[in-house]
Design an enzyme around this catalytic site. Structure first.
Site, PDB file in Angstrom:
ATOM      1  N   ASP A  82       1.025  -0.869   0.262  1.00 49.67           N
ATOM      2  CA  ASP A  82      -0.306   0.223   0.141  1.00 49.67           C
ATOM      3  C   ASP A  82       0.794   1.248  -0.184  1.00 49.67           C
ATOM      4  OD1 ASP A  82      -1.821   1.002   0.532  1.00 49.67           O
ATOM      5  OD2 ASP A  82      -2.186   1.592   2.124  1.00 49.67           O
ATOM      6  N   HIS A  83       0.887   2.124  -0.867  1.00 49.83           N
ATOM      7  CA  HIS A  83       1.057   3.539  -0.552  1.00 49.83           C
ATOM      8  C   HIS A  83       3.159   3.065  -0.810  1.00 49.83           C
ATOM      9  CE1 HIS A  83      -2.453   6.091  -0.286  1.00 49.83           C
ATOM     10  NE2 HIS A  83      -3.146   5.237   0.943  1.00 49.83           N
ATOM     11  N   ASP A 104       1.912   5.145  -4.732  1.00 48.70           N
ATOM     12  CA  ASP A 104       1.149   6.726  -4.938  1.00 48.70           C
ATOM     13  C   ASP A 104       2.036   8.055  -5.336  1.00 48.70           C
ATOM     14  OD1 ASP A 104      -0.125   9.177  -3.895  1.00 48.70           O
ATOM     15  OD2 ASP A 104      -0.444   8.292  -1.870  1.00 48.70           O
ATOM     16  N   GLY A 206      -8.988   5.701   3.184  1.00 46.78           N
ATOM     17  CA  GLY A 206      -9.926   5.749   3.993  1.00 46.78           C
ATOM     18  C   GLY A 206     -11.289   6.185   4.034  1.00 46.78           C
ATOM     19  N   THR A 230      -7.458   1.935  10.426  1.00 47.10           N
ATOM     20  CA  THR A 230      -8.187   2.746  11.472  1.00 47.10           C
ATOM     21  C   THR A 230      -9.502   2.180  12.041  1.00 47.10           C
ATOM     22  OG1 THR A 230      -7.100   4.977  10.425  1.00 47.10           O
ATOM     23  CG2 THR A 230      -9.064   4.601  12.766  1.00 47.10           C
TER      24      THR A 230
HETATM   25  P1  13P Z   1      -8.343   4.121   7.129  1.00 47.98           P
HETATM   26  O1  13P Z   1      -7.000   4.125   7.864  1.00 47.98           O
HETATM   27  O2  13P Z   1      -9.063   5.259   6.990  1.00 47.98           O
HETATM   28  O3  13P Z   1      -9.674   2.862   7.396  1.00 47.98           O
HETATM   29  O4  13P Z   1      -7.285   4.357   5.549  1.00 47.98           O
HETATM   30  C1  13P Z   1      -6.741   2.440   5.220  1.00 47.98           C
HETATM   31  C2  13P Z   1      -6.324   3.262   4.031  1.00 47.98           C
HETATM   32  O5  13P Z   1      -6.988   3.645   2.736  1.00 47.98           O
HETATM   33  C3  13P Z   1      -4.825   2.227   3.550  1.00 47.98           C
HETATM   34  O6  13P Z   1      -4.789   2.639   2.056  1.00 47.98           O
END
Ligand code: 13P
Length: 280
Positions: A82-83, A104, A206, A230
């Site tokens: 991720d990212h 990203d 997110g 999160t």
């Molecule tokens: P949250 O932490 O808001 O769930 O987002 C996770 C995310 O988008 C990881 O790329």
């Protein structure tokens, strides 16, 4: 074999109008929680790891454990970086056995974003590794202001996908990472315009803290991958807070809180995204 290609998972989700959850983890307890949730619901999932976790867990070593647990899971699971911030980081993901990479470069102007994203596509595509790119600015929840938000431009999205040849596109439609300081305002008009301009699967980052109705509507409007971090952490933390109030606390009890908290929250998300019983 349980290790799955992200493009295969998203193709089925797009065809059958559900979403596959991507869950970020960085330790063995979270990994156990995620895999148990996927097995219990007979659901495909995407397990994700990112640069921020490198300090706690060196992926060159950890990925061997992750991959061997995925192989035994008997439900399709993708391993996603991720990212990634650069081609070098994408190379680390490739070398560590990941089945997909998100590059990203969204903080750069579009031409630079295209150049960096395309370089990762050129690295990954010949190896059968799926690539996700991002256009617009999802940003961090702490800075979230729905009235001052940098949405993905639907026309630029078409150009971006054509130029980069990515397999999936992360969109900025009023979503943001982390805890939202106010109710998130998802712009479904922007999402629908992007959806009609591009064919590749769309990704919602997110997604923790976005109301259930908006998640369902996002899926109806064409989101096929939903990222969560999160909410699984908050659930584990809630359980840990209760445990540490007890007279006798052990490290095993805290570890169990993480496993069970991550598992319970992941099952809840899988049911919401409609990926349960989709394992083939
Ligand atoms: P949250 O932490 O808001 O769930 O987002 C996770 C995310 O988008 C990881 O790329």
């Amino acid at each position: 074999m349980a290790l799955a290609k992200l493009s295969d998972l998203l193709e089925d989700a797009q065809k059958n109008r559900y979403s596959v959850g991507m869950f970020v983890m960085f330790n063995l307890e979270m990994l156990h929680g995620l895999i148990s949730a996927a097995k219990e619901t007979n659901s495909p999932i995407i397990i994700a790891y990112g640069e921020m976790a490198e300090e706690q867990t060196s992926i060159r070593h950890f990925s061997k454990t992750v991959l061997s647990m995925i192989e035994e899971a008997k439900v399709p699971i993708g391993l996603h970086w991720d990212h990634a911030s650069s081609l070098e980081v994408a190379q680390l993901a490739v070398d560590s056995g990941f089945t997909s990479v998100m590059i990203d470069a969204s903080a750069h102007p579009i031409n630079k974003n295209i150049e960096i994203t395309r370089s990762v596509v050129d690295l990954c595509k010949p190896l059968g590794i799926t690539v996700e790119g991002e256009l617009g600015c999802v940003g961090q929840g702490a800075d979230y202001d729905p009235d001052d938000y940098h949405y993905t431009n639907p026309d630029e999205a078409k150009f971006f996908v054509e130029q980069t040849q990515i397999d999936a596109l992360a969109v900025a439609i009023g979503n943001s990472h982390g805890v939202y300081p106010c109710k998130p305002k998802i712009n479904f008009d922007v999402l629908e315009q992007i959806r009609s301009n591009v064919d590749v699967p769309l990704v919602l980052h997110g997604a923790s803290g976005i109301p259930k109705e908006d998640i369902k509507k996002s899926i109806e409007c064409g989101i096929t991958k939903i990222n969560i971090f999160t909410d699984i952490c908050l659930e584990a933390m809630e359980r840990i807070k209760k445990t540490v109030q007890k007279d006798k606390v052990s490290l095993e009890m805290i570890e169990e809180d993480v496993i069970q908290g991550v598992k319970a929250k992941t099952i809840e998300k899988i049911m919401l995204f409609g990926s349960n019983d989709r394992s083939k």
